[in-house]
Design a protein around this motif. Structure first.
Motif, PDB file in Angstrom:
ATOM      1  N   SER A   1       0.835  -1.210   0.000  1.00 19.94           N
ATOM      2  CA  SER A   1       0.000   0.000   0.000  1.00 19.94           C
ATOM      3  C   SER A   1       0.865   1.254   0.000  1.00 19.94           C
ATOM      4  CB  SER A   1      -0.980   0.000   1.173  1.00 19.94           C
ATOM      5  OG  SER A   1      -0.315   0.001   2.397  1.00 19.94           O
ATOM      6  N   LEU A   2       1.975   1.256   0.719  1.00 19.46           N
ATOM      7  CA  LEU A   2       2.863   2.412   0.725  1.00 19.46           C
ATOM      8  C   LEU A   2       3.463   2.641  -0.657  1.00 19.46           C
ATOM      9  CD1 LEU A   2       4.751   1.943   4.120  1.00 19.46           C
ATOM     10  CD2 LEU A   2       2.784   3.412   3.643  1.00 19.46           C
ATOM     11  N   GLN A   3       3.796   1.557  -1.301  1.00 12.93           N
ATOM     12  CA  GLN A   3       4.374   1.648  -2.646  1.00 12.93           C
ATOM     13  C   GLN A   3       3.366   2.227  -3.639  1.00 12.93           C
ATOM     14  OE1 GLN A   3       5.684  -2.152  -4.082  1.00 12.93           O
ATOM     15  NE2 GLN A   3       6.332  -1.352  -6.047  1.00 12.93           N
ATOM     16  N   ALA A   4       2.103   1.917  -3.477  1.00 18.32           N
ATOM     17  CA  ALA A   4       1.065   2.354  -4.409  1.00 18.32           C
ATOM     18  C   ALA A   4       0.652   3.818  -4.212  1.00 18.32           C
ATOM     19  CB  ALA A   4      -0.162   1.463  -4.270  1.00 18.32           C
ATOM     20  N   LEU A   5       0.906   4.383  -3.033  1.00 13.13           N
ATOM     21  CA  LEU A   5       0.490   5.761  -2.752  1.00 13.13           C
ATOM     22  C   LEU A   5       1.529   6.734  -3.317  1.00 13.13           C
ATOM     23  CD1 LEU A   5      -0.786   5.286   0.890  1.00 13.13           C
ATOM     24  CD2 LEU A   5      -2.180   5.705  -1.151  1.00 13.13           C
ATOM     25  N   LYS A   6       1.264   7.240  -4.495  1.00 16.25           N
ATOM     26  CA  LYS A   6       2.241   8.063  -5.231  1.00 16.25           C
ATOM     27  C   LYS A   6       2.513   9.414  -4.591  1.00 16.25           C
ATOM     28  CE  LYS A   6       2.622   4.829  -8.199  1.00 16.25           C
ATOM     29  NZ  LYS A   6       3.615   3.832  -7.883  1.00 16.25           N
ATOM     30  N   SER A   7       1.552   9.985  -3.857  1.00 16.05           N
ATOM     31  CA  SER A   7       1.771  11.300  -3.245  1.00 16.05           C
ATOM     32  C   SER A   7       2.384  11.203  -1.846  1.00 16.05           C
ATOM     33  CB  SER A   7       0.455  12.087  -3.185  1.00 16.05           C
ATOM     34  OG  SER A   7      -0.497  11.367  -2.437  1.00 16.05           O
ATOM     35  N   LEU A   8       2.497   9.990  -1.302  1.00 17.08           N
ATOM     36  CA  LEU A   8       3.051   9.790   0.037  1.00 17.08           C
ATOM     37  C   LEU A   8       4.565  10.015   0.020  1.00 17.08           C
ATOM     38  CD1 LEU A   8       2.211   8.831   2.938  1.00 17.08           C
ATOM     39  CD2 LEU A   8       2.916   6.553   2.225  1.00 17.08           C
ATOM     40  N   PHE A   9       5.051  10.925   0.878  1.00 15.45           N
ATOM     41  CA  PHE A   9       6.493  11.157   0.924  1.00 15.45           C
ATOM     42  C   PHE A   9       7.087  10.968   2.313  1.00 15.45           C
ATOM     43  CE2 PHE A   9       4.803  15.365   1.823  1.00 15.45           C
ATOM     44  CZ  PHE A   9       5.618  15.821   2.838  1.00 15.45           C
ATOM     45  N   SER A  10       6.252  10.877   3.351  1.00 16.86           N
ATOM     46  CA  SER A  10       6.766  10.744   4.713  1.00 16.86           C
ATOM     47  C   SER A  10       5.961   9.695   5.463  1.00 16.86           C
ATOM     48  CB  SER A  10       6.670  12.086   5.436  1.00 16.86           C
ATOM     49  OG  SER A  10       7.054  11.952   6.788  1.00 16.86           O
ATOM     50  N   VAL A  11       6.678   8.793   6.132  1.00 20.02           N
ATOM     51  CA  VAL A  11       5.997   7.748   6.893  1.00 20.02           C
ATOM     52  C   VAL A  11       6.750   7.490   8.194  1.00 20.02           C
ATOM     53  CG1 VAL A  11       7.175   5.794   5.778  1.00 20.02           C
ATOM     54  CG2 VAL A  11       4.908   5.474   6.718  1.00 20.02           C
ATOM     55  N   CYS A  12       5.979   7.311   9.250  1.00 14.08           N
ATOM     56  CA  CYS A  12       6.515   6.937  10.557  1.00 14.08           C
ATOM     57  C   CYS A  12       5.769   5.680  10.987  1.00 14.08           C
ATOM     58  CB  CYS A  12       6.308   8.069  11.557  1.00 14.08           C
ATOM     59  SG  CYS A  12       6.853   7.630  13.228  1.00 14.08           S
ATOM     60  N   LEU A  13       6.496   4.586  11.145  1.00 13.18           N
ATOM     61  CA  LEU A  13       5.884   3.312  11.491  1.00 13.18           C
ATOM     62  C   LEU A  13       6.479   2.798  12.795  1.00 13.18           C
ATOM     63  CD1 LEU A  13       6.181   1.673   7.960  1.00 13.18           C
ATOM     64  CD2 LEU A  13       4.175   2.811   8.922  1.00 13.18           C
ATOM     65  N   ASN A  14       5.622   2.475  13.745  1.00 15.20           N
ATOM     66  CA  ASN A  14       6.073   1.990  15.038  1.00 15.20           C
ATOM     67  C   ASN A  14       5.609   0.544  15.218  1.00 15.20           C
ATOM     68  OD1 ASN A  14       6.618   1.411  17.717  1.00 15.20           O
ATOM     69  ND2 ASN A  14       5.906   3.367  18.480  1.00 15.20           N
ATOM     70  N   PHE A  15       6.578  -0.371  15.257  1.00 14.67           N
ATOM     71  CA  PHE A  15       6.301  -1.793  15.445  1.00 14.67           C
ATOM     72  C   PHE A  15       6.968  -2.339  16.705  1.00 14.67           C
ATOM     73  CE2 PHE A  15       6.438  -1.298  10.718  1.00 14.67           C
ATOM     74  CZ  PHE A  15       5.082  -1.414  10.506  1.00 14.67           C
TER      75      PHE A  15
END
Length: 186
Positions: A112-126
């Protein structure tokens, strides 16, 4: 919407809440914190994310599902389907610490992150997601490497990731403006 620790909130309450969200078409920023809400199950999770389909102008999304022990790993496998409708999304903050997400959930999230073309910043907490291994990390980061992301923060304390995952990071480090990774290696 801050519901952290609201022990009486159930799927029924989430359904009522999402009916209200679906009526706000022009919302650009949404912060939803349901951490430690023990009675939100896969049904509530799915209902929340179905409401996103009406939020076409959403640019900034922060979701906190940490310590939601009633969510199964199956919930996270559907992330690709859920996030695919958020075409305007630019930033995503997703806290799944101490949740049941596993390698399959990471694969779905990465797609899903790969498909979101306008997404430029992500913070993931696992943090404390003990079902995440090198295989899941490779799938997630492999997909992130093929995305438009420029700013990345990953928190991976107390997962089952080993030194092998550092090789994956090494190959792609110079692609990002900011790469902030917190992990513990066993």
């Amino acid at each position: 919407i801050y519901l952290e620790g609201c022990l009486s909130v159930t799927d029924e309450g989430i359904i009522t809440l999402t009916e209200g969200i679906q009526n706000i078409f022009q919302i650009e920023s949404l912060n939803l914190n349901v951490s430690r809400c023990e009675y939100i199950t896969d049904i509530g999770f799915h209902t929340i994310h179905q409401a996103f389909k009406s939020l076409k102008s959403l640019k900034h999304l922060s979701l906190d599902y940490s310590y939601c022990f009633s969510l199964s790993s199956g919930s996270f496998i559907r992330l690709e389907e859920i996030f695919s409708c958020l075409e305007s999304l630019e930033t995503l903050k997703l806290n799944l610490s101490n949740s049941a997400i596993d390698n399959f959930g990471l694969l779905s999230l990465g797609s899903s992150l790969q498909a979101l073309k306008s997404l430029f910043s992500v913070c993931l907490n696992f943090e404390f997601c003990t079902e995440i291994t090198d295989r899941g990390f490779a799938e997630l980061f492999g997909r992130i490497a093929m995305s438009n992301l420029r700013l990345i923060q990953l928190k991976l304390f107390y997962t089952k990731i080993s030194e092998n995952s550092l090789q994956i990071l090494k190959k792609n480090m110079n692609k990002y403006e900011t790469l902030d990774i917190h992990l513990s290696i066993k």
